[in-house]
Scaffold this active site. Structure first.
Site, PDB file in Angstrom:
ATOM      1  N   GLU A   1       0.839  -1.188   0.000  1.00 53.49           N
ATOM      2  CA  GLU A   1       0.000   0.000   0.000  1.00 53.49           C
ATOM      3  C   GLU A   1       0.880   1.246   0.000  1.00 53.49           C
ATOM      4  O   GLU A   1       2.064   1.194   0.344  1.00 53.49           O
ATOM      5  CB  GLU A   1      -0.965   0.017   1.189  1.00 53.49           C
TER       6      GLU A   1
ATOM      7  N   HIS B   1       7.169   0.234  15.618  1.00 54.86           N
ATOM      8  CA  HIS B   1       5.770   0.101  15.191  1.00 54.86           C
ATOM      9  C   HIS B   1       4.857  -0.390  16.316  1.00 54.86           C
ATOM     10  O   HIS B   1       3.737  -0.826  16.052  1.00 54.86           O
ATOM     11  CB  HIS B   1       5.643  -0.831  13.983  1.00 54.86           C
TER      12      HIS B   1
ATOM     13  N   ARG C   1     -10.440  -7.578  19.785  1.00 53.20           N
ATOM     14  CA  ARG C   1     -10.154  -7.905  21.187  1.00 53.20           C
ATOM     15  C   ARG C   1     -10.110  -6.619  21.992  1.00 53.20           C
ATOM     16  O   ARG C   1     -10.248  -5.520  21.459  1.00 53.20           O
ATOM     17  CB  ARG C   1      -8.814  -8.623  21.296  1.00 53.20           C
TER      18      ARG C   1
END
Length: 480
Positions: free
Chosen positions: A199, A234, A291
């Site tokens: 992407e 990240h 979650r």
């Protein structure tokens, strides 16, 4: 629901136990050999050993966890986060055994667990998405053709991934083949699935996520956003609610988009929809986490809602006790993940024994903790010790409270990210709210922390020497 098994460890297991006990629900803890003396084991009504220290033979062993649920008479399992929490096969196994799974359906987990399938699923709702491939790709030549079309820089991401694994930023054409090979290899090692997609890389993005709740009666609401842009490798380190850059209009727009994402996969329970926000405040769907999130406490504090309790109530078939119009933001909350990591050594894990481990307390200070003094920090799991959450009337007050709370932490025996948290709170970019996911890369300087430590050590030495001189003077006084 009469008895709940918590298929997890550490601070999240403790957190779930607290809410369950408030609801009058008995609790069952599971633990590995190295977690025998952990707080969650002592807090639960009963505790069962499920194997060796490594995750594969304990917290990731579905057979053992389900066997304990049956033997203990637990009629429900809460997976927490991490481990088996987003494993569709586990959710299916649990429900097929007639046990309540406190979470979404196996199908929702499966669909949203694949980033590509998730994008295809939500595409019907006209939700903005980052330009990129619509299917998994392994051919470097095909990848190059796509990359040229959308333009460099691009991002290679593992379809089944998370936590930054299997992710590579590619700035120029010459690096694409090698970076793709590495991403595929890492994805296979981490997730058993080498599928990757490409992407457009959004420069200077902010990471904004929206908390959603959905019940079995057709009600879906959002509980506003969390700012999660302070990251290393990240992975989030500091989170806050609300974000300092969202207008009420943008907040509502992103909230409604998150609701559409949840409805696209018939979601039930607590979930989080993640977005990238670019410098022009355009937002793009990133993924959905099926979650509870590590950073859920900041949402709890600014909304006054117990998300774990609501998860359990939804799993019991109850209707949400409020509508969207009943929800409002109040105050500001900031969370610091306290990891056993060395911020002076590239945040490498720091193992050892917690010789001193004293937590701060006071108005507006909350610590979700999974350790105690003299415990060893094992090498087998995520190195997070606890989460420090501070709540105040506004962001400035919350930052000041966080700095005070960090000063009142006492940890000896391992290195922690507390000093990094202090660095962030005092940095002009964070204080102004003008930062993005590149904060660590752009601003973090370990030398600042090192100099601060030296200064504090020097002050401590001066104080100690002063006390020594006072004591000597007293000793030299003649007897009366």
């Amino acid at each position: 629901m009469k008895k709940l098994l918590i298929a997890n460890r550490g601070e999240i297991a403790v957190r779930i136990i607290h809410s369950a006990h408030k609801m009058g629900i008995a609790t069952v803890a599971v633990y590995s050999d190295v977690d025998r003396d952990a707080p969650h084991v002592q807090l639960a009504g009963e505790a069962w050993n499920i194997g060796g220290p490594d995750s594969a033979s304990s917290y990731l062993d579905m057979d053992k966890i389900i066997a304990v649920a049956k033997s203990s008479g637990a009629d429900a399992i809460h997976p927490g986060y991490g481990f088996l929490s987003e494993n569709a096969a586990f959710a299916e196994r649990v429900t097929s055994e007639g046990i309540i799974f406190v979470g979404p359906s196996p199908e929702s987990i499966r669909v949203m667990g694949s980033k590509l399938e998730a994008k295809a699923t939500v595409s019907a709702y006209d939700i903005p998405m980052v330009p990129g491939t619509e299917a998994a790709i392994t051919d470097a030549e095909a990848a190059m053709e796509i990359a040229r079309k959308i333009g460099f820089p691009i991002l290679i991401k593992a379809s089944a991934g998370g936590g930054g694994k299997g992710m590579r930023i590619v700035e120029k054409e010459g690096d694409l083949a090698s970076q793709m090979e590495r991403a595929i290899s890492e994805a296979k090692a981490a997730f058993g699935d080498g599928a990757v997609f490409i992407e457009k890389y959004v420069s200077s993005p902010r990471h904004i996520e929206v908390q959603v709740l959905a019940d079995t009666h057709g009600n879906t609401v959002h509980l506003f956003e969390r700012e999660c842009s302070i990251q290393r490798r990240h992975q989030k380190v500091v989170e806050e609610a609300p974000s300092s850059v969202l207008t009420p209009e943008l907040r509502e727009k992103m909230g409604q988009a998150a609701i559409h994402v949840a409805r696209s996969c018939n979601y039930v329970g607590a979930g989080t929809v993640e977005f990238l926000l670019d410098a022009s405040h355009n937002f793009y769907f990133l993924e959905m986490n099926t979650r509870l999130q590590v950073e859920h406490p900041v949402t709890e504090l600014v909304t006054g809602k117990d998300l774990v309790r609501l998860q359990i109530e939804i799993a019991m078939g109850q209707e949400l006790p409020f509508k969207q119009e009943d929800l409002a933001l109040k105050g500001h909350a900031i969370e610091l993940r306290v990891y056993a990591e060395d911020p002076l050594n590239n945040f490498l894990p720091s193992t050892g024994t917690l010789e001193t481990y004293q937590l701060p307390s006071g108005p507006g200070i909350r610590v979700d903790n999974g350790f105690k003094e003299k415990m060893k920090v094992p090498i087998y799991y995520d190195p997070m010790l606890s989460k420090l959450i501070c709540y105040a009337n506004d962001r400035t007050e919350a930052i000041q409270l966080m700095l005070k709370a960090i000063e009142n932490y006492r940890v000896e025996g391992v290195e922690t990210t507390l000093s990094f948290g202090s660095f962030v709170m005092q940095h002009p970019a964070f204080k102004s709210g003008e930062f993005d996911t590149h904060f660590v890369k752009q601003y973090y300087d370990p030398e600042v922390i090192a100099r601060t430590r030296e200064y504090k050590a020097h002050l401590a030495a001066l104080v100690a020497f002063s006390e020594y001189l006072k004591d000597r003077k007293i000793l030299r006084l003649p007897n009366a």
